[in-house]
Design an enzyme around this catalytic site. Sequence first.
Site, PDB file in Angstrom:
ATOM      1  N   GLY A 117       8.489  12.821  -0.606  1.00  0.00           N
ATOM      2  CA  GLY A 117       8.137  12.882  -1.868  1.00  0.00           C
ATOM      3  C   GLY A 117       9.089  13.003  -3.067  1.00  0.00           C
ATOM      4  O   GLY A 117       8.551  13.307  -4.211  1.00  0.00           O
ATOM      5  N   GLU A 164      10.669  13.102   5.276  1.00  0.00           N
ATOM      6  CA  GLU A 164       9.715  11.840   5.455  1.00  0.00           C
ATOM      7  C   GLU A 164      10.245  11.205   4.207  1.00  0.00           C
ATOM      8  O   GLU A 164       9.018  11.080   3.470  1.00  0.00           O
ATOM      9  CB  GLU A 164       8.424  12.311   5.708  1.00  0.00           C
ATOM     10  N   PRO A 165      11.173  10.937   3.534  1.00  0.00           N
ATOM     11  CA  PRO A 165      11.238   9.858   2.272  1.00  0.00           C
ATOM     12  C   PRO A 165      10.685   8.362   2.519  1.00  0.00           C
ATOM     13  O   PRO A 165      10.759   7.997   3.601  1.00  0.00           O
ATOM     14  CB  PRO A 165      12.681   9.949   2.242  1.00  0.00           C
ATOM     15  N   GLY A 166      10.075   8.025   1.472  1.00  0.00           N
ATOM     16  CA  GLY A 166       9.785   6.544   1.662  1.00  0.00           C
ATOM     17  C   GLY A 166      10.092   5.916   0.300  1.00  0.00           C
ATOM     18  O   GLY A 166      10.878   5.225   0.407  1.00  0.00           O
ATOM     19  N   ARG A 167       9.341   6.466  -0.756  1.00  0.00           N
ATOM     20  CA  ARG A 167       9.688   5.723  -2.152  1.00  0.00           C
ATOM     21  C   ARG A 167      11.085   5.828  -2.461  1.00  0.00           C
ATOM     22  O   ARG A 167      11.543   5.127  -3.177  1.00  0.00           O
ATOM     23  CB  ARG A 167       8.719   6.800  -3.243  1.00  0.00           C
ATOM     24  N   ARG A 206      -0.702   1.332  -9.829  1.00  0.00           N
ATOM     25  CA  ARG A 206      -0.072   2.487  -9.968  1.00  0.00           C
ATOM     26  C   ARG A 206      -0.289   2.802 -11.452  1.00  0.00           C
ATOM     27  O   ARG A 206      -0.616   4.014 -11.578  1.00  0.00           O
ATOM     28  CB  ARG A 206       1.293   2.749  -9.409  1.00  0.00           C
ATOM     29  N   TYR A 256      -2.466   5.973 -11.736  1.00  0.00           N
ATOM     30  CA  TYR A 256      -1.711   7.085 -11.942  1.00  0.00           C
ATOM     31  C   TYR A 256      -1.494   7.433 -13.300  1.00  0.00           C
ATOM     32  O   TYR A 256      -0.946   8.416 -13.417  1.00  0.00           O
ATOM     33  CB  TYR A 256      -0.946   7.532 -10.969  1.00  0.00           C
ATOM     34  N   CYS A 298     -10.035  -8.820 -14.778  1.00  0.00           N
ATOM     35  CA  CYS A 298     -11.074  -8.560 -16.054  1.00  0.00           C
ATOM     36  C   CYS A 298     -11.396  -6.992 -16.171  1.00  0.00           C
ATOM     37  O   CYS A 298     -12.414  -6.482 -15.824  1.00  0.00           O
ATOM     38  CB  CYS A 298     -12.259  -9.186 -15.382  1.00  0.00           C
ATOM     39  N   TYR A 321       4.490   1.508  -2.824  1.00  0.00           N
ATOM     40  CA  TYR A 321       3.135   1.686  -3.178  1.00  0.00           C
ATOM     41  C   TYR A 321       2.776   0.660  -4.005  1.00  0.00           C
ATOM     42  O   TYR A 321       1.540   0.572  -4.732  1.00  0.00           O
ATOM     43  CB  TYR A 321       2.676   2.927  -3.749  1.00  0.00           C
TER      44      TYR A 321
END
Length: 465
Positions: free
Chosen positions: A269, A311-314, A359, A363, A390, A420
């Site tokens: 995160g 657990e990094p991803g972004r 996103r 968010y 639309c 993401y």
Amino acid sequence: MPNPLAPAWLTEPQDPNALAPSVWSRNSRRNDAGELEIAGIRATELVERFGTPVYVVDEADARARAAEIHAAFTGEFGRVGTTASVYYAGKAFLCTEVARWMTAAGLNIDVASGGELAVALAAGVDPARLGFHGNNKSHGEIDRAVRVGIGTIILDSESEIGVVAEAAARHGVRQRVRLRVNSGVHASTHEFLATAREDQKFGIPLADVPELVTRIRATDSLDFMGLHSHIGSQIFDTAGFVEAARRLFRVTAELLEGGPVPELNLGGGFGIAYTSADDAPDVRDIARSMADIVATEAAALGVPLPHIAVEPGRSIIGPSTTTLYTVGTIKPVLVSEVDGDPAERIYVSVDGGMSDNIRTALYGADYSARIVSRSSDADPALVRVAGKHCESGDIVVDAEYLPRDVHSGDVLGVPATGAYCWSLASNYNYLTRPPVVAVSDGEARLIVRGETEDDLLARDMGVQR
């Protein structure tokens, strides 16, 4: 004078062509003609070859970030006397090429569905290097994971204990498992991104952990490896990780009375910069802080240091990618709901939108944008980059300053779209999902083919064939 419609964090730039180094991929630059180049390839060349929208991944950047995170965490936890593993969070963006990049950098991979598992296996990743997440894994997904030799299954609920145990017994193996715990730490992030609050779908309450671990340890087909925690996403400070580690160590000390707790997974995160106003943490600082608190808590409680996983991803794939769009309609709008005279906002519509980057709508995420097919001497103007769907909420970039002469046909670049965006993409309004292109050393290659209308129609059983 700044536009009164601009959010407080957005400052009017002296040069609306400038690329903020913290936001754009490391090999992005403007050439002498004022056009964006990524890894030596012009934006207009990429558009000519692959069309728009298109996700462009700076391969060397992604690989380097993976290697740097691996080195930071293994180095810092080695400094305090233990070992560490880094798992790439595949949910951020996963394809076979990215899976190979991650494992080549020394990372393991987290998957959270049967589909993500299939991609990792198709990439040739050793199943022992995979962790399997998810709050609602199906019996079929669990059975397949056990059958192929998955490294670890993260148990997310009490009911999964029996399901995984039965699958492991059926296949004659002793399955390694971690127990995901809800630490109760409230990360400083969007409500939907905070994953350790008490009232949400993930994990086991801390109070229930000892009883469930006793059950796991009493099950011959399960091998209890430790606890797992994930407090949220897009987090800019380490305070949440520190507090989560403290709480997990207190439980770990209690669990050690009944047997070993070899591992502790502190999740990921880690935040990135989406705008020049964002002050994202350096991964080396995060690793150092987490290693120090782990060592301190272990010493205070008199417990051995476990193996640590993150657990990094972004933070690996997010900054590496830029989405290119073609500008269509330009629509100046006067807004009178401010003190004084009406203020102007220019709506710049592009040929994608919430189908390739939801996103902002989901968010309220902020992004940056630049005209990348040219540079301009025009004064900056406040714009909102809108999609073609639309929905009035179909916004790609809520607020940005672009040169006032932005016009139809310009190529617009939105950086930091690696995480993401593709993975949450949809076919809303029957738009086709864009291709993903990797660029490196002046070469570009397709790593995920874009969809065609024929692909969409192929699923429609009413089409005459």
